[in-house]
Design a protein around this motif. Structure first.
Motif, PDB file in Angstrom:
ATOM      1  N   TYR A   1      42.174  27.262 123.566  1.00  0.00           N
ATOM      2  CA  TYR A   1      41.592  26.528 122.699  1.00  0.00           C
ATOM      3  C   TYR A   1      40.262  26.146 123.335  1.00  0.00           C
TER       4      TYR A   1
ATOM      5  N   VAL B   1      42.602  27.583 115.541  1.00  0.00           N
ATOM      6  CA  VAL B   1      41.714  26.242 115.403  1.00  0.00           C
ATOM      7  C   VAL B   1      40.273  27.090 115.778  1.00  0.00           C
ATOM      8  N   ASP B   2      40.214  27.524 116.708  1.00  0.00           N
ATOM      9  CA  ASP B   2      38.531  28.039 117.234  1.00  0.00           C
ATOM     10  C   ASP B   2      38.056  28.814 115.965  1.00  0.00           C
TER      11      ASP B   2
ATOM     12  N   ARG C   1      42.586  18.838 116.615  1.00  0.00           N
ATOM     13  CA  ARG C   1      41.962  19.543 117.839  1.00  0.00           C
ATOM     14  C   ARG C   1      40.739  19.147 118.117  1.00  0.00           C
TER      15      ARG C   1
ATOM     16  N   ARG D   1      53.493  27.809 119.763  1.00  0.00           N
ATOM     17  CA  ARG D   1      52.343  28.009 120.758  1.00  0.00           C
ATOM     18  C   ARG D   1      53.211  28.906 121.998  1.00  0.00           C
TER      19      ARG D   1
ATOM     20  N   ASN E   1      42.824  31.981 117.825  1.00  0.00           N
ATOM     21  CA  ASN E   1      43.673  30.931 117.635  1.00  0.00           C
ATOM     22  C   ASN E   1      43.710  30.322 116.313  1.00  0.00           C
TER      23      ASN E   1
END
Length: 346
Positions: free
Chosen positions: A94, A71-72, A142, A218, A69
């Motif tokens: 997430y 962010v991760d 996040r 998303r 994704n």
């Protein structure tokens, strides 16, 4: 890089086939090795590049296919970030991420794998490449912040690490980098902090810079709604060369805002609604570009989808890109200068 008038590109992500989703989910559950997944990623990136080249896209991307994704992929391996659950039920979920103490001093190589990602992509294509990564403001949003007195300090600390990655990318040959801030539209009051973070990322990195701001993508749904006037006038201070914005889904009523505040750099014009499986016609794309040309000179426009293509099927994404390329070509033909008249007896 040598590009035509109204160059076409993508925003970043490309569709993830169902079989690849299953493998990525198996990896997130600890059932597939990292080496196996790396081979799958290599193959998928080559296919995505070929799809873009066949469609006639001028500036291609790796499809962000190595990433689970937005962010991760950047935070989960960053020193000082606590991952409170090592596995995920679905690869696109997430992680629960926290920062419980100030991050260790930046060394410049915390995100070194991004330069490796770019180098692999560059070895597969001769086309110009756009390489994107999530910006410091969205990354900070996040994180469970249990270490910094305010959000700004966390944003800037993350920005310094992204700046190191940007230097490494430029050293490996990257010429066009894009910062994605998908969370900014949800917190419009923080635009000044976000722009400060963007400038910390771009500092001293001599490449072309784009900033992408959308309303979230998303699971093919917007996370927020609004208008881009919240970006101004703060974004005028952003040290970037291009704003990449979502228009096709929302309509083009925000374009006058860009003209009003005097944005004199490039605009990445969203002409494909990536939250819809309906394939636009080339004529629809051409109409959208012509509407923008009433306010923005052709020399300042880059043509792209609203956002990433991750949530579309491969067939739909390819059809949409083909329509985008053909619609752009239709407009280009009308913008060509007329040939000089032949003077008899000259």
């Amino acid at each position: 890089m040598s590009l035509p008038l109204l160059p076409t590109t993508v925003v970043g992500s490309f569709p993830v086939p169902e079989w690849m989703e299953r493998l990525k989910t198996d990896y997130s559950r600890g059932r597939v090795s990292g080496a196996q997944l790396a081979d799958v990623h290599d193959m998928a990136i080559k296919a995505a590049l070929r799809d873009q080249e066949l469609a006639g896209i001028d500036i291609v991307s790796d499809g962000e296919l190595r990433r689970d994704n937005d962010v991760d992929y950047f935070l989960a391996r960053l020193p000082g970030i606590e991952v409170r659950r090592a596995t995920k039920d679905f690869y696109f979920d997430y992680h629960d991420l926290a920062v419980t103490a100030p991050l260790p001093p930046a060394t410049g190589d915390e995100l070194a794998w991004l330069a490796d990602d770019f180098a692999f992509t560059a070895a597969q294509t001769t086309a110009p490449i756009k390489f994107s990564f999530t910006g410091p403001y969205s990354l900070a949003r996040r994180l469970r912040n249990q270490a910094y007195a305010d959000q700004r300090a966390l944003v800037l600390d993350l920005a310094h690490r992204l700046n190191g990655a940007a230097h490494a990318l430029a050293a490996r040959g990257a010429t066009l980098l894009q910062i994605d801030e998908p969370f900014l539209a949800g917190y419009p009051g923080d635009v000044t902090v976000a722009v400060e973070g963007v400038n910390a990322v771009t500092a001293g990195v001599d490449v072309s810079w784009a900033l992408h701001v959308c309303y979230g993508n998303r699971y093919a749904r917007p996370s927020w709604e609004g208008h881009y006037d919240f970006l101004f006038p703060a974004v005028l201070d952003a040290r970037v060369d291009q704003l990449v914005l979502e228009f096709a889904r929302k309509g083009y009523e925000d374009l006058p805002v860009i003209e009003k505040f005097g944005w004199d750099r490039t605009v990445g014009l969203g002409v494909l609604d990536v939250k819809s499986q309906e394939v636009e016609t080339a004529e629809t794309v051409a109409k959208r570009i012509r509407a923008a040309l009433d306010l923005v000179p052709a020399e300042q426009l880059v043509i792209n989808p609203d956002c990433g293509l991750r949530n579309l099927s491969g067939a739909v994404a390819r059809a949409k890109l083909a329509a985008m390329v053909e619609g752009t070509a239709q407009v280009r033909r009308t913008l060509r200068p007329l040939p000089e008249p032949i003077v008899q007896g000259a």
